[in-house]
Motif scaffolding. Structure first.
Motif, short mmCIF file in Angstrom:
data_model
loop_
_atom_site.label_atom_id
_atom_site.label_comp_id
_atom_site.label_asym_id
_atom_site.label_seq_id
_atom_site.Cartn_x
_atom_site.Cartn_y
_atom_site.Cartn_z
N THR A 1 1.09 0.86 -29.63
CA THR A 1 2.21 0.31 -28.87
C THR A 1 2.78 1.44 -28.04
O THR A 1 2.60 2.62 -28.36
N ILE A 2 3.48 1.10 -26.98
CA ILE A 2 4.08 2.15 -26.15
C ILE A 2 5.13 2.92 -26.93
O ILE A 2 5.27 4.13 -26.77
N ARG A 3 5.84 2.24 -27.80
CA ARG A 3 6.84 2.92 -28.63
C ARG A 3 6.17 3.97 -29.52
O ARG A 3 6.64 5.10 -29.63
N GLU A 4 5.05 3.61 -30.12
CA GLU A 4 4.31 4.54 -30.98
C GLU A 4 3.85 5.76 -30.18
O GLU A 4 4.02 6.90 -30.61
N VAL A 5 3.28 5.52 -29.01
CA VAL A 5 2.78 6.62 -28.18
C VAL A 5 3.94 7.53 -27.74
O VAL A 5 3.84 8.75 -27.82
N SER A 6 5.05 6.95 -27.32
CA SER A 6 6.20 7.76 -26.90
C SER A 6 6.71 8.61 -28.06
O SER A 6 7.05 9.78 -27.87
N GLN A 7 6.76 8.04 -29.26
CA GLN A 7 7.20 8.81 -30.43
C GLN A 7 6.22 9.95 -30.72
O GLN A 7 6.63 11.06 -31.01
N GLN A 8 4.93 9.65 -30.65
CA GLN A 8 3.93 10.68 -30.92
C GLN A 8 3.96 11.77 -29.85
O GLN A 8 3.75 12.94 -30.15
N LEU A 9 4.23 11.39 -28.62
CA LEU A 9 4.35 12.37 -27.56
C LEU A 9 5.57 13.26 -27.75
O LEU A 9 5.59 14.39 -27.27
N GLY A 10 6.57 12.77 -28.45
CA GLY A 10 7.73 13.59 -28.75
C GLY A 10 7.37 14.84 -29.55
O GLY A 10 8.02 15.87 -29.43
N ALA A 11 6.30 14.77 -30.33
CA ALA A 11 5.87 15.91 -31.14
C ALA A 11 5.40 17.09 -30.27
O ALA A 11 5.45 18.23 -30.70
N CYS A 12 4.98 16.81 -29.05
CA CYS A 12 4.55 17.89 -28.15
C CYS A 12 5.43 17.96 -26.92
O CYS A 12 5.03 18.50 -25.88
N ASN A 13 6.65 17.44 -27.04
CA ASN A 13 7.59 17.38 -25.91
C ASN A 13 6.93 16.78 -24.68
O ASN A 13 7.13 17.25 -23.56
N GLY A 14 6.14 15.73 -24.89
CA GLY A 14 5.36 15.17 -23.79
C GLY A 14 5.78 13.78 -23.35
O GLY A 14 5.17 13.23 -22.46
#
Length: 139
Positions: free
Chosen positions: A122-135
């Motif tokens: 989901t886009i929410r999942e990807v955005s959260q995972q991207l938070g781990a690399c400030n991305g």
């Protein structure tokens, strides 16, 4: 009464056609983006390139490193990686201009193409995972 049902039915069909038209440009966005940003290295069919570039088709890495994949696409990767028991050690460039939504579409294409049967993102999942690399760009 019948003419009212026909009008309602006609309206429903028209709305369905219009709604479908709204999404046709995005329907194949994952495949289009993969072709533009990934296929030059990973191949049109996700086959990789011998022992230089890992395959995506049938890759155990996709399941084993699911949470890391969004950052890998955004920031790239440098260092050793093992895919299907084969060592790879090349630099993968990042794709900073891609939005979170575009990364989600690419990942979902990879997860379901070439016989892959991975769980879609989901886009929410990807955005959260991207938070781990400030991305995450929030888009």
């Amino acid at each position: 009464m019948i003419s009212r049902w026909l009008r309602l039915g006609g309206t429903a069909v028209l709305l369905g056609v219009l709604a479908t038209g709204c999404f046709t440009e995005r329907k194949n966005e994952g495949a289009r983006l993969y072709k533009q940003t990934c296929a030059n290295c990973h191949g049109e069919q996700g086959q990789g390139l011998r022992r230089l570039i890992p395959p995506l088709a049938g890759a155990d890495y996709l399941k084993q490193h699911r949470a890391e994949l969004p950052c890998l696409i955004r920031r790239g990767y440098k260092g050793q990686m093992v895919v299907n028991g084969v060592d790879y050690n090349q630099v993968m460039p990042g794709n900073e201009p891609l939005t979170d939504s575009q990364i989600t579409n690419i990942l979902n294409y990879i997860q379901t193409a070439w016989g892959n049967k991975g769980e879609v993102y989901t886009i929410r999942e990807v955005s959260q995972q991207l938070g781990a690399c400030n991305g995450s760009d929030g888009q």
